[in-house]
Design a protein around this motif. Sequence first.
Motif, PDB file in Angstrom:
ATOM      1  N   LEU A 101     -46.986  70.910 -21.487  1.00  0.00           N
ATOM      2  CA  LEU A 101     -48.005  71.833 -20.998  1.00  0.00           C
ATOM      3  C   LEU A 101     -47.410  73.208 -20.731  1.00  0.00           C
ATOM      4  CD1 LEU A 101     -49.713  69.466 -18.389  1.00  0.00           C
ATOM      5  CD2 LEU A 101     -50.411  69.890 -20.753  1.00  0.00           C
ATOM      6  N   ASN A 102     -48.257  74.221 -20.797  1.00  0.00           N
ATOM      7  CA  ASN A 102     -47.797  75.559 -20.430  1.00  0.00           C
ATOM      8  C   ASN A 102     -47.914  75.717 -18.909  1.00  0.00           C
ATOM      9  OD1 ASN A 102     -50.476  76.316 -19.805  1.00  0.00           O
ATOM     10  ND2 ASN A 102     -50.838  77.040 -21.889  1.00  0.00           N
ATOM     11  N   ALA A 103     -47.458  76.834 -18.382  1.00  0.00           N
ATOM     12  CA  ALA A 103     -47.394  77.049 -16.935  1.00  0.00           C
ATOM     13  C   ALA A 103     -48.765  76.920 -16.251  1.00  0.00           C
ATOM     14  CB  ALA A 103     -46.750  78.389 -16.629  1.00  0.00           C
ATOM     15  N   PRO A 104     -49.815  77.560 -16.755  1.00  0.00           N
ATOM     16  CA  PRO A 104     -51.118  77.398 -16.081  1.00  0.00           C
ATOM     17  C   PRO A 104     -51.621  75.950 -16.093  1.00  0.00           C
ATOM     18  CG  PRO A 104     -51.174  79.308 -17.527  1.00  0.00           C
ATOM     19  CD  PRO A 104     -49.888  78.581 -17.806  1.00  0.00           C
ATOM     20  N   GLN A 105     -51.377  75.238 -17.196  1.00  0.00           N
ATOM     21  CA  GLN A 105     -51.808  73.845 -17.271  1.00  0.00           C
ATOM     22  C   GLN A 105     -51.038  72.971 -16.278  1.00  0.00           C
ATOM     23  OE1 GLN A 105     -51.045  73.420 -21.467  1.00  0.00           O
ATOM     24  NE2 GLN A 105     -53.220  73.531 -21.981  1.00  0.00           N
ATOM     25  N   ARG A 106     -49.723  73.236 -16.134  1.00  0.00           N
ATOM     26  CA  ARG A 106     -48.919  72.478 -15.167  1.00  0.00           C
ATOM     27  C   ARG A 106     -49.421  72.730 -13.748  1.00  0.00           C
ATOM     28  NH1 ARG A 106     -44.498  74.137 -18.511  1.00  0.00           N
ATOM     29  NH2 ARG A 106     -43.967  75.751 -16.996  1.00  0.00           N
ATOM     30  N   LEU A 107     -49.751  73.973 -13.461  1.00  0.00           N
ATOM     31  CA  LEU A 107     -50.251  74.306 -12.131  1.00  0.00           C
ATOM     32  C   LEU A 107     -51.601  73.631 -11.875  1.00  0.00           C
ATOM     33  CD1 LEU A 107     -49.617  75.787  -9.564  1.00  0.00           C
ATOM     34  CD2 LEU A 107     -50.677  77.819 -10.527  1.00  0.00           C
TER      35      LEU A 107
END
Length: 154
Positions: A97-103
Amino acid sequence: MSKTVNKSVSMLLAGVAIVAMSASAFARGGEDCEYREHGRMGMNPERMEQYREQHLTKLHDKLKLTPQQETAWKKYAAQQPVLDKSMRPDPDEMAKLNAPQRLEKGLERMRAMEARMSDHLAALKEFYAVLTPEQQKTFDDQMPRFGARWERRG
């Protein structure tokens, strides 16, 4: 002066021994502390569950509950938060996942944990309401205080 030097040398040697043992465990990948098997900080879910059960048993014994209070106790004990491996994200999936998805995933986990904590709070309030003032004081003394350093309780 000789005592001060001896004490300093002893402390230095003890520090070197600790560093050497730590380096040895680190070089083996933390096998001695079961890091890989149990995750961060060596948390063993079975051991954590055992500690939880022991805590509940001790608390139950200290409270000296009446038969009328047992129903609320059982509901409270059933709502105790349990270490749940399914709540932990899969590291391989998170890496994709990218950073926004991880968050977003982290926020979902927090909301789920908040819901579980709200259920636990409701059961705690229901149980607390049936306790006598003396039992409430005992209960308060046995519960961890969030925001403060965790104290060891005997």
